[in-house]
Scaffold this motif. Structure first.
Motif, PDB file in Angstrom:
ATOM      1  N   ASP A  33       0.849  -1.190   0.000  1.00  0.00           N
ATOM      2  CA  ASP A  33       0.000   0.000   0.000  1.00  0.00           C
ATOM      3  C   ASP A  33       0.891   1.248   0.000  1.00  0.00           C
ATOM      4  OD1 ASP A  33      -1.761   2.077   0.472  1.00  0.00           O
ATOM      5  OD2 ASP A  33      -2.832   1.062   2.082  1.00  0.00           O
ATOM      6  N   GLY A  93       0.144   4.205   0.301  1.00  0.00           N
ATOM      7  CA  GLY A  93      -0.266   5.211   1.263  1.00  0.00           C
ATOM      8  C   GLY A  93       0.669   5.291   2.457  1.00  0.00           C
ATOM      9  N   LYS A 115      -7.232  11.627   5.006  1.00  0.00           N
ATOM     10  CA  LYS A 115      -7.213  10.428   4.155  1.00  0.00           C
ATOM     11  C   LYS A 115      -8.274   9.405   4.578  1.00  0.00           C
ATOM     12  CE  LYS A 115      -3.258  11.682   2.102  1.00  0.00           C
ATOM     13  NZ  LYS A 115      -3.097  11.891   0.665  1.00  0.00           N
ATOM     14  N   GLU A 124     -10.418   7.187   2.026  1.00  0.00           N
ATOM     15  CA  GLU A 124      -9.637   6.129   1.365  1.00  0.00           C
ATOM     16  C   GLU A 124      -9.314   5.012   2.347  1.00  0.00           C
ATOM     17  OE1 GLU A 124      -5.354   4.646   0.892  1.00  0.00           O
ATOM     18  OE2 GLU A 124      -5.770   6.592   1.785  1.00  0.00           O
ATOM     19  N   SER A 184     -12.438   2.897   3.098  1.00  0.00           N
ATOM     20  CA  SER A 184     -12.761   2.072   1.939  1.00  0.00           C
ATOM     21  C   SER A 184     -11.920   0.790   1.930  1.00  0.00           C
ATOM     22  CB  SER A 184     -12.521   2.864   0.649  1.00  0.00           C
ATOM     23  OG  SER A 184     -12.709   2.040  -0.482  1.00  0.00           O
ATOM     24  N   LYS A 185     -10.640   0.934   2.272  1.00  0.00           N
ATOM     25  CA  LYS A 185      -9.756  -0.239   2.317  1.00  0.00           C
ATOM     26  C   LYS A 185     -10.029  -1.088   3.557  1.00  0.00           C
ATOM     27  CE  LYS A 185      -5.989   1.691  -0.444  1.00  0.00           C
ATOM     28  NZ  LYS A 185      -4.607   2.235  -0.450  1.00  0.00           N
ATOM     29  N   TYR A 234      -1.247  -0.832  -8.212  1.00  0.00           N
ATOM     30  CA  TYR A 234      -1.030   0.526  -8.706  1.00  0.00           C
ATOM     31  C   TYR A 234      -0.570   0.506 -10.150  1.00  0.00           C
ATOM     32  CZ  TYR A 234      -1.446   1.891  -3.841  1.00  0.00           C
ATOM     33  OH  TYR A 234      -1.910   2.093  -2.576  1.00  0.00           O
TER      34      TYR A 234
END
Length: 321
Positions: free
Chosen positions: A185, A187, A304, A307, A310-311, A321
């Motif tokens: 991830d 992020g 954030k 997002e 959602s994950k 990605y």
């Protein structure tokens, strides 16, 4: 004779000429385990570092990025390159500040092959002094850490065991895990906790994680990160700590985790000579700065939140990605 499973060793690097130590040890391992490819992902190092590596180690696959993408994206770039061009059975994410001891990779793969549900395998990581750095990772409501950290290696961690996570310094992943849950991830960029999140996702997908002590790797501990400004590193650590918890922890863990983290910041305060008094209270500049940074990291992460949520509610979704 059974064919050796193939492995792609992926090393993301940035401004670290001492990577030669790692690559020399891998070159020795290639003589033992010939089904090994080495990919160096150069995150825009200065002074033509990538060209120097390619010249000194011509057998290495070199990817040169035009900027520093950090650990997660740097490794993702290497993984995608390996999938497209090499099609390995295993991926080993390896820090640039490591030195692989004899048979470490061969032993890890043989163990992973013996366990059909083993998705990720970590090894015994040692400090250059020979003391233990990592003998598998644990996660509790009040935090996380490494078994054996800074202990003398007297054989007390010589038993293979299932663990909560393996550190990203040496992180063996079966191909099928990547195929099922995808990549790291991004992020979590530029560094910290991306491998722990990946372990959560792998377990959620039904895979087991193991610490395997018959493979040993020396780790010179976060040499590239040490080149970063200290408070910037703390900000990244905090925002990724919070992100990891929001993505993966049970709701009942969140408050204890926050309290324990605040206590850790207070306990680690430095520069005692820079105290200033307010009434009967004595504060510490370092603690005050870290507290402000922590608050900013919380705000940054809350931005954030869509997002992250959602994950969180779809941990088995493939991240690609």
């Amino acid at each position: 004779m059974k064919k050796q499973p193939s492995i792609a060793v992926i090393i993301a690097t940035w401004n670290y000429p001492e990577i030669d130590r790692c690559l020399v040890s891998l070159r020795k391992e290639q003589k033992i385990y010939r089904s090994m490819s080495i990919i160096v992902v150069d995150n825009a190092s200065e002074n033509n570092e990538g060209k120097r590596i390619k010249k000194k180690f011509p057998g290495v696959y070199l990817i040169q990025n035009n900027k520093n993408y950090g650990f997660a994206k740097g490794n993702n770039i290497g993984i995608k390159y390996a999938i497209k061009n090499l099609k390995p059975d295993y991926f080993l994410l390896l820090n640039n500040d490591t030195e692989v001891k004899k048979n470490a990779i061969k032993n890890m793969i043989e163990f992973a092959e013996s366990k059909s549900d083993a998705g990720i395998v970590g090894c015994k990581l040692l400090y250059p002094s020979g003391r233990i750095q990592h003998a598998g990772g644990w996660i509790k409501p009040y935090g996380m850490g490494h078994y054996g950290n800074h202990e003398e290696d007297r054989g007390q961690y010589n038993k293979t065991k299932e663990v909560d996570y393996a550190t990203g310094a040496a992180f063996l992943i079966k191909k099928e895990v990547i195929e099922k849950i995808g990549l790291l991830d991004e992020g979590f960029s530029p560094f910290f906790r991306e491998e722990v999140d990946f372990c959560f996702r792998a377990r959620k997908a039904g895979y087991r994680l193991f610490y395997f002590p018959k493979s040993e790797i020396i780790h010179y501990t976060s040499e590239s990160i040490k080149k970063r400004q200290r408070y910037y590193t703390f900000f990244v650590f905090e925002k990724n700590r919070i992100r990891l918890a929001l993505l993966n922890f049970p709701l009942s863990w969140l408050l204890p985790f926050e309290i324990a983290s605040l206590a850790f910041i207070f306990a680690s305060k430095k520069n005692e000579n820079k105290k200033f008094g307010v009434g009967n209270l004595a504060f510490n500049w370092d603690f005050a700065v870290k507290l402000i940074i922590s608050l900013w990291a919380h705000l940054f992460t809350l931005i954030k939140l869509p997002e992250i949520l959602s994950k969180r509610f779809n941990r088995e979704k493939k991240i690609w990605y």
